[in-house]
Design a protein around this motif. Structure first.
Motif, short mmCIF file in Angstrom:
data_model
loop_
_atom_site.label_atom_id
_atom_site.label_comp_id
_atom_site.label_asym_id
_atom_site.label_seq_id
_atom_site.Cartn_x
_atom_site.Cartn_y
_atom_site.Cartn_z
N ALA A 36 79.52 5.10 100.08
CA ALA A 36 79.19 4.42 101.34
C ALA A 36 78.75 2.98 101.07
O ALA A 36 79.13 2.06 101.80
N ARG A 37 77.94 2.79 100.03
CA ARG A 37 77.52 1.43 99.68
C ARG A 37 78.73 0.57 99.34
O ARG A 37 78.83 -0.58 99.76
N HIS A 38 79.67 1.13 98.58
CA HIS A 38 80.87 0.39 98.21
C HIS A 38 81.67 -0.01 99.47
O HIS A 38 82.13 -1.15 99.59
N ALA A 39 81.82 0.91 100.41
CA ALA A 39 82.54 0.62 101.65
C ALA A 39 81.83 -0.48 102.43
O ALA A 39 82.47 -1.40 102.96
N TYR A 40 80.50 -0.42 102.48
CA TYR A 40 79.70 -1.43 103.18
C TYR A 40 79.90 -2.80 102.52
O TYR A 40 80.10 -3.81 103.20
N GLU A 41 79.86 -2.83 101.21
CA GLU A 41 80.03 -4.10 100.49
C GLU A 41 81.44 -4.66 100.66
O GLU A 41 81.63 -5.87 100.67
N GLU A 42 82.44 -3.79 100.80
CA GLU A 42 83.81 -4.24 101.05
C GLU A 42 83.91 -4.94 102.40
O GLU A 42 84.62 -5.93 102.54
N VAL A 43 83.23 -4.41 103.40
CA VAL A 43 83.22 -5.02 104.73
C VAL A 43 82.42 -6.32 104.69
O VAL A 43 82.75 -7.28 105.37
N ALA A 44 81.37 -6.34 103.87
CA ALA A 44 80.49 -7.51 103.71
C ALA A 44 80.04 -8.07 105.06
O ALA A 44 80.31 -9.22 105.39
N PRO A 45 79.34 -7.26 105.86
CA PRO A 45 78.97 -7.71 107.20
C PRO A 45 77.95 -8.85 107.19
O PRO A 45 77.04 -8.87 106.36
N ASP A 46 78.13 -9.77 108.12
CA ASP A 46 77.12 -10.79 108.32
C ASP A 46 76.03 -10.16 109.20
O ASP A 46 76.11 -8.98 109.55
N GLU A 47 75.03 -10.94 109.59
CA GLU A 47 73.93 -10.39 110.37
C GLU A 47 74.40 -9.81 111.69
O GLU A 47 73.91 -8.76 112.12
N ALA A 48 75.33 -10.48 112.37
CA ALA A 48 75.81 -10.01 113.67
C ALA A 48 76.54 -8.68 113.53
O ALA A 48 76.30 -7.74 114.31
N LEU A 49 77.43 -8.55 112.56
CA LEU A 49 78.16 -7.30 112.37
C LEU A 49 77.22 -6.19 111.91
O LEU A 49 77.35 -5.04 112.34
N HIS A 50 76.25 -6.53 111.07
CA HIS A 50 75.28 -5.52 110.64
C HIS A 50 74.52 -4.98 111.85
O HIS A 50 74.31 -3.77 111.97
N ALA A 51 74.16 -5.86 112.77
CA ALA A 51 73.45 -5.42 113.98
C ALA A 51 74.34 -4.50 114.81
O ALA A 51 73.85 -3.49 115.35
N ILE A 52 75.62 -4.81 114.92
CA ILE A 52 76.57 -3.94 115.64
C ILE A 52 76.64 -2.58 114.95
O ILE A 52 76.61 -1.53 115.61
N MET A 53 76.73 -2.60 113.63
CA MET A 53 76.81 -1.35 112.88
C MET A 53 75.54 -0.51 113.05
O MET A 53 75.61 0.72 113.20
N MET A 54 74.39 -1.16 113.06
CA MET A 54 73.12 -0.45 113.23
C MET A 54 73.06 0.20 114.61
O MET A 54 72.68 1.37 114.75
N SER A 55 73.42 -0.55 115.63
CA SER A 55 73.40 -0.03 116.99
C SER A 55 74.35 1.16 117.12
O SER A 55 74.01 2.20 117.71
N ALA A 56 75.54 1.02 116.57
CA ALA A 56 76.53 2.09 116.63
C ALA A 56 76.06 3.31 115.84
O ALA A 56 76.24 4.45 116.29
N ALA A 57 75.48 3.10 114.67
CA ALA A 57 75.00 4.23 113.86
C ALA A 57 73.96 5.04 114.63
O ALA A 57 74.01 6.28 114.63
N CYS A 58 73.06 4.35 115.30
CA CYS A 58 72.04 5.05 116.09
C CYS A 58 72.67 5.80 117.26
O CYS A 58 72.29 6.93 117.55
N ALA A 59 73.66 5.17 117.91
CA ALA A 59 74.33 5.81 119.04
C ALA A 59 75.10 7.05 118.59
O ALA A 59 75.06 8.09 119.25
N TRP A 60 75.81 6.94 117.46
CA TRP A 60 76.57 8.09 116.94
C TRP A 60 75.62 9.22 116.56
O TRP A 60 75.91 10.39 116.82
N ARG A 61 74.49 8.87 115.95
CA ARG A 61 73.52 9.91 115.55
C ARG A 61 72.96 10.61 116.77
O ARG A 61 72.86 11.83 116.81
N GLU A 62 72.61 9.84 117.79
CA GLU A 62 72.05 10.41 119.01
C GLU A 62 73.08 11.28 119.73
O GLU A 62 72.77 12.36 120.21
N ALA A 63 74.32 10.80 119.80
CA ALA A 63 75.37 11.55 120.50
C ALA A 63 75.65 12.89 119.82
O ALA A 63 75.95 13.87 120.49
N ALA A 64 75.55 12.92 118.51
CA ALA A 64 75.84 14.15 117.77
C ALA A 64 74.72 15.16 117.86
O ALA A 64 74.95 16.37 117.80
#
Length: 107
Positions: A36-64
């Motif tokens: 997972a760390r390798h995949a994250y580093e491949e995407v190399a998100p900037d602060e804005a994309l990281h924030a999108i990923m964080m929001s989505a991760a929380c939404a996916w966790r809550e939905a499940a």
């Protein structure tokens, strides 16, 4: 690499914060950490994309919830699932809207 580093991600209680570990904790599926760390580093998100990923991760966790088995974070990142709504959330929102409309019609 243009993504966030531990140094640019800010500090938490005097310690440097690792954005990947923050996402890993938020997503909540504890498996394939290195992949997972390798995949994250491949995407190399900037602060804005990281924030999108964080929001989505929380939404996916809550939905499940606690009963739905979810894909590993590596796959979620590789498939860019953070750009999608969690599975079932649009259907759930539609069902809630229908129920609310029916309640208002009967009131």
């Amino acid at each position: 690499m243009a993504g966030l580093s531990a140094a640019t991600a800010g500090t938490a209680q005097g310690k440097e914060k690792d954005p990947f570990e923050e996402l890993y904790r938020a997503y909540g599926v504890r498996a394939e950490f290195a992949a997972a760390r390798h995949a994250y580093e491949e995407v190399a998100p900037d602060e804005a994309l990281h924030a999108i990923m964080m929001s989505a991760a929380c939404a996916w966790r809550e939905a499940a919830g606690q009963t739905v088995e979810r894909m590993h974070l590596r796959r979620w990142i590789n498939e860019r699932r953070y750009l999608e709504d969690p599975k079932g959330t649009s259907q759930k929102a539609e069902a809630e809207a229908r129920a609310k409309a029916e309640d208002q019609a009967h009131a």
